[in-house]
Each structure stands twice: as C-alpha cells, then as structure tokens.
Design a protein around this motif. Structure first.
Motif, mmCIF file in Angstrom:
data_model
loop_
_atom_site.group_PDB
_atom_site.id
_atom_site.type_symbol
_atom_site.label_atom_id
_atom_site.label_comp_id
_atom_site.label_asym_id
_atom_site.label_seq_id
_atom_site.Cartn_x
_atom_site.Cartn_y
_atom_site.Cartn_z
ATOM 1 N N GLN A 189 0.921 -1.129 -0.009
ATOM 2 C CA GLN A 189 0.114 0.065 -0.062
ATOM 3 C C GLN A 189 0.756 1.078 -0.051
ATOM 4 O O GLN A 189 0.683 2.361 -0.843
ATOM 5 N N GLY A 190 1.959 1.214 0.802
ATOM 6 C CA GLY A 190 2.641 2.437 0.981
ATOM 7 C C GLY A 190 3.477 2.642 -0.548
ATOM 8 O O GLY A 190 3.620 3.876 -0.818
ATOM 9 N N LEU A 191 3.964 1.495 -1.033
ATOM 10 C CA LEU A 191 4.674 1.820 -2.422
ATOM 11 C C LEU A 191 3.534 2.462 -3.397
ATOM 12 O O LEU A 191 4.032 3.287 -4.312
ATOM 13 N N ALA A 192 2.238 1.832 -3.478
ATOM 14 C CA ALA A 192 1.251 2.448 -4.266
ATOM 15 C C ALA A 192 1.110 3.874 -4.043
ATOM 16 O O ALA A 192 1.047 4.748 -4.885
ATOM 17 N N ILE A 193 0.828 4.173 -2.727
ATOM 18 C CA ILE A 193 0.823 5.768 -2.332
ATOM 19 C C ILE A 193 1.913 6.530 -2.831
ATOM 20 O O ILE A 193 1.924 7.661 -3.555
ATOM 21 N N GLY A 194 3.042 6.044 -2.433
ATOM 22 C CA GLY A 194 4.348 6.967 -2.861
ATOM 23 C C GLY A 194 4.434 6.953 -4.329
ATOM 24 O O GLY A 194 4.837 8.112 -4.548
ATOM 25 N N TRP A 195 4.359 5.962 -5.009
ATOM 26 C CA TRP A 195 4.652 5.926 -6.461
ATOM 27 C C TRP A 195 3.517 6.780 -7.168
ATOM 28 O O TRP A 195 4.056 7.593 -8.295
ATOM 29 N N ARG A 196 2.436 6.839 -6.753
ATOM 30 C CA ARG A 196 1.291 7.543 -7.475
ATOM 31 C C ARG A 196 1.751 9.185 -7.281
ATOM 32 O O ARG A 196 1.463 9.821 -7.864
ATOM 33 N N ARG A 197 2.351 9.424 -6.131
ATOM 34 C CA ARG A 197 2.633 11.049 -5.847
ATOM 35 C C ARG A 197 3.843 11.420 -6.509
ATOM 36 O O ARG A 197 4.269 12.271 -6.718
ATOM 37 N N PHE A 198 4.791 10.366 -6.690
ATOM 38 C CA PHE A 198 6.253 10.567 -7.567
ATOM 39 C C PHE A 198 6.500 9.470 -8.302
ATOM 40 O O PHE A 198 7.458 8.778 -8.086
ATOM 41 N N ARG A 199 5.919 9.660 -9.336
ATOM 42 C CA ARG A 199 6.287 8.497 -10.510
ATOM 43 C C ARG A 199 7.436 8.204 -11.167
ATOM 44 O O ARG A 199 7.665 7.038 -11.332
ATOM 45 N N THR A 200 8.422 9.484 -10.974
ATOM 46 C CA THR A 200 9.721 9.236 -11.324
ATOM 47 C C THR A 200 10.714 8.873 -10.458
ATOM 48 O O THR A 200 12.258 8.845 -10.605
ATOM 49 N N GLY A 201 10.254 8.840 -9.111
ATOM 50 C CA GLY A 201 11.136 8.390 -7.823
ATOM 51 C C GLY A 201 11.735 7.145 -8.123
ATOM 52 O O GLY A 201 10.904 6.163 -8.469
ATOM 53 N N VAL A 202 12.944 6.748 -7.453
ATOM 54 C CA VAL A 202 13.444 5.790 -7.130
ATOM 55 C C VAL A 202 13.036 5.370 -5.736
ATOM 56 O O VAL A 202 13.072 5.775 -4.684
ATOM 57 N N PHE A 203 12.253 3.877 -5.704
ATOM 58 C CA PHE A 203 12.068 3.448 -4.395
ATOM 59 C C PHE A 203 12.789 2.431 -4.167
ATOM 60 O O PHE A 203 12.819 1.401 -5.052
ATOM 61 N N ALA A 204 13.208 1.978 -2.842
ATOM 62 C CA ALA A 204 14.102 0.777 -2.651
ATOM 63 C C ALA A 204 13.170 0.222 -1.384
ATOM 64 O O ALA A 204 13.289 1.021 -0.176
ATOM 65 N N ALA A 205 12.643 -0.643 -1.297
ATOM 66 C CA ALA A 205 12.187 -1.337 -0.070
ATOM 67 C C ALA A 205 12.655 -2.766 0.261
ATOM 68 O O ALA A 205 12.878 -3.515 -0.687
ATOM 69 N N TRP A 206 13.048 -2.673 1.452
ATOM 70 C CA TRP A 206 13.663 -4.192 2.114
ATOM 71 C C TRP A 206 12.577 -4.985 2.468
ATOM 72 O O TRP A 206 11.530 -4.571 3.048
ATOM 73 N N TYR A 207 12.977 -6.409 2.369
ATOM 74 C CA TYR A 207 11.780 -7.287 2.944
ATOM 75 C C TYR A 207 12.460 -8.581 3.392
ATOM 76 O O TYR A 207 13.612 -9.171 2.783
ATOM 77 N N PRO A 208 12.087 -9.153 4.346
ATOM 78 C CA PRO A 208 12.585 -10.489 4.784
ATOM 79 C C PRO A 208 11.983 -11.617 3.961
ATOM 80 O O PRO A 208 10.932 -11.402 3.539
ATOM 81 N N ILE A 209 12.988 -12.648 4.030
ATOM 82 C CA ILE A 209 12.457 -13.894 3.350
ATOM 83 C C ILE A 209 12.186 -14.983 4.373
ATOM 84 O O ILE A 209 13.183 -15.359 4.572
ATOM 85 N N LYS A 210 11.191 -15.319 5.106
ATOM 86 C CA LYS A 210 11.086 -16.289 5.649
ATOM 87 C C LYS A 210 10.314 -17.386 5.324
ATOM 88 O O LYS A 210 10.820 -18.252 5.461
ATOM 89 N N GLN A 211 9.151 -17.113 4.401
ATOM 90 C CA GLN A 211 8.693 -17.935 3.639
ATOM 91 C C GLN A 211 8.292 -17.387 2.181
ATOM 92 O O GLN A 211 8.200 -16.069 2.205
ATOM 93 N N ARG A 212 8.011 -18.440 1.477
ATOM 94 C CA ARG A 212 7.660 -17.595 -0.009
ATOM 95 C C ARG A 212 6.443 -16.963 -0.256
ATOM 96 O O ARG A 212 6.361 -15.865 -1.039
ATOM 97 N N ALA A 213 5.450 -17.503 0.573
ATOM 98 C CA ALA A 213 4.042 -16.958 0.402
ATOM 99 C C ALA A 213 3.966 -15.527 0.397
ATOM 100 O O ALA A 213 3.301 -14.775 -0.368
ATOM 101 N N SER A 214 4.335 -14.936 1.601
ATOM 102 C CA SER A 214 4.101 -13.465 1.837
ATOM 103 C C SER A 214 5.205 -12.649 0.774
ATOM 104 O O SER A 214 4.564 -11.535 0.151
ATOM 105 N N VAL A 215 6.139 -13.098 0.128
ATOM 106 C CA VAL A 215 6.836 -12.186 -0.734
ATOM 107 C C VAL A 215 6.179 -12.409 -2.169
ATOM 108 O O VAL A 215 6.087 -11.457 -2.827
ATOM 109 N N ARG A 216 5.734 -13.652 -2.605
ATOM 110 C CA ARG A 216 4.898 -13.861 -3.641
ATOM 111 C C ARG A 216 3.882 -12.987 -3.790
ATOM 112 O O ARG A 216 3.222 -12.064 -4.784
ATOM 113 N N GLN A 217 3.006 -12.616 -2.500
ATOM 114 C CA GLN A 217 1.794 -11.791 -2.575
ATOM 115 C C GLN A 217 2.309 -10.465 -2.689
ATOM 116 O O GLN A 217 1.572 -9.705 -3.384
#
Ligand SMILES: C[S@@+](CC[C@H](N)C(=O)[O-])C[C@H]1O[C@@H](n2cnc3c(N)ncnc32)[C@H](O)[C@@H]1O
Length: 275
Positions: free
Chosen positions: A172-200
């Motif tokens: 949701q945060g990425l969608a909000i940020g990107w809509r406001r700043f479409r040319t911005g570079v966004f970099a988000a970190w995420y953990p990989i504990k199991q695949r399902a959350s990452v796929r979603q």
C-alpha cells in the motif's frame, strides 16, 4: 496506533543490513552520476548509528554473521559500502550511510516513529541543515513528503516486519508513494522467511499498476522454516541505469561471504514489471 517494540540495535550490521546498505550505497552513487540535487526520504530510519561491540548487538551477535564477515579484506565490489564502517564501535545505519554520500546540495528527510530512536537520530544530525528528522509515521510521510521539490529522489522503505501485515502495508505504501512521485526511485527491504508473503507482495505491486520493478534477493537456504530469516530482498521501482548489470556481482560477493553453502542458497535479480 501500535507501539513500536522493535529496536534495530539488536540487528544492526546483520545480513539484512549488509544487503540493504550495499544496495543503498550503489543507488546513491548511481543517482549522483547526474549533477542535479538529490532528495532522500528514509521512511523507517532507526537511530542512525549503532555500537556492535557492546549492548544489544552483542546479545544477539547477528552482526558477526553479517558485516563481521566483510570487514576484513572486503571484496572490491563491496568496498564503497564497507569503507563507511570504520569499526564495530560505530556501525552506520541507513541515514548515516546516505549522509556520508550526500553532496552539498542534496537533502534528506528521515522519519522514525519510536521517540528514543528519533531522539538519537536528532542528536546525530544536530545542526545539519541538509537533514530533517521527523518523529512521525513513515507510511503517512509517503503521502505527505512526496514529491520533493528537487524532482529527483530516492525513497528507502525499511519497516521492522514485526508481523506479516507489514507486507500489505508495504504494498500500500509503495502504491501511495509511487502515485505521488512516479519518477522517484523506491527501494524497499523485505525479509524472506517463507515464499508466500513475498509472492503476494509482488502480486500486489503488479496489480497496483506500478511499472519498472526489479527485485534483488539473497537466499541463504530453502525458505521452509518461517521462524528463521532464510534470506532477504529489496524491491526497486525505477532502478537507475545499469542496475540489472551491476547488481549481480554485488549479490554474488555478499552470498560468497555471508552464505554457509546451505541447500537452496541463491542470489537473484528478477524483473517483476516492465518499464
Ligand atoms: C529496520 S529498522 C530501520 C533501520 C534503518 N533503516 C537502517 O537501515 O539503519 C525499522 C525502524 O522503523 C521504526 N518504525 C516502526 N514503525 C514505524 C512507522 N510506522 N513509521 C516510522 N518508523 C517506524 C522502528 O522504530 C525502527 O527503528
């Protein structure tokens, strides 16, 4: 609003930080190939600097499996990152890393919701006119502080992932940020504990219509035990020129030093959505 229990001091310099901070250094340097001023927004900034040789970091010892394996004779592709870490008495968090690389006309806004962490960050940047420290919600800042007047910006999103809801908050945060700043570079970190959350997360990002998305992932073992940090990744929107060419050697060097040759170990750059 939920209380923040997470303290990054327990995890500073761990394998997750190594990936995040090596990518952060590459991104800032790549964006500085152009002379125009750069704005950095760090939505979940932490305390800014951490001792690894005493206190919380020594209780978990996580850094010994991370930056502790890079400090001696760092691989050349990681040198720009590792050289920013002067000693285990002072490990730079993302705001300190970004600040060390900023030029005279670059600017940064750091958001941190935990009052004590925000206060430490304020002390670190006391009197620094190029850095603003905000004790506020980083998700909300994506709507409030974007787009920047510089028109060129890097947005680092590094939530604590204390629960799996944070994958949804991230999409949701990425969608909000990107809509406001479409040319911005966004970099988000995420953990990989199991695949399902990452796929979603990838599905949600694609469904949100976001274009030009790439991920980099370090997987240390088959992610079958959701109780362990089996790997970590970063999701990039609008990655700078040559990202997909220059990141593989960085990932390979990280995996070579930080991996333990377990089954399923991998380093991958993957395109999630076309430009
Ligand atoms: C993983 S740590 C950040 C580490 C930092 N980015 C670094 O690389 O050095 C996550 C931070 O987010 C803070 N935090 C948690 N929820 C937040 C929110 N909604 N807004 C801003 N900060 C938040 C936590 O207090 C914690 O300091």
């Amino acid at each position: 609003m939920a209380v923040v229990n997470y303290r990054h001091a327990y995890h500073a310099g761990n394998v997750g930080d190594c990936l995040k901070h090596a990518v952060l250094v590459w991104l800032i340097r790549a964006m500085q190939r152009k002379p125009a001023p750069l704005f950095v927004l760090d939505t979940h900034a932490g305390a800014g600097c951490y001792r690894l040789d005493e206190g919380p970091a020594t209780r978990t010892g996580e850094w010994r499996h991370g930056i502790g394996r890079l400090l001696h004779d760092p691989p050349p592709v990681l040198a720009a990152y590792v050289h920013l870490v002067q000693s285990p008495s002072s490990y730079p968090g993302s705001p300190a890393i970004a600040r060390a690389l900023m030029r005279g006309d670059d600017r940064m806004a750091c958001c941190e919701r935990h009052p004590e962490e925000a206060s430490a960050l304020r002390s670190l940047f006391h009197g620094d006119r190029q850095v603003g420290v905000h004790c506020r919600d980083g998700w909300e800042a994506l709507g409030a502080l974007l787009p920047p007047h510089e028109k060129r910006g890097l947005v680092l999103i590094d939530p604590p992932f204390e629960d799996t809801q944070e994958f949804t908050a991230l999409a949701q945060g990425l969608a909000i940020g990107w809509r406001r700043f479409r040319t911005g570079v966004f970099a988000a970190w995420y953990p990989i504990k199991q695949r399902a959350s990452v796929r979603q997360l990838m599905t949600d990002v694609r469904d949100g219509g976001i274009r030009d998305v790439v991920t980099v992932e370090l997987v240390f073992r088959e992610p079958v035990d959701p109780g362990r940090l089996n790997g970590c990744g970063m999701l990039l929107i609008n990655p700078p020129y040559r990202f997909e060419a220059e990141l593989p050697p960085i990932l390979a060097a990280l995996l070579d030093r930080l991996g333990n040759d377990e089954q399923g170990q991998a380093a991958e750059v993957r395109r999630i959505a076309d430009e």
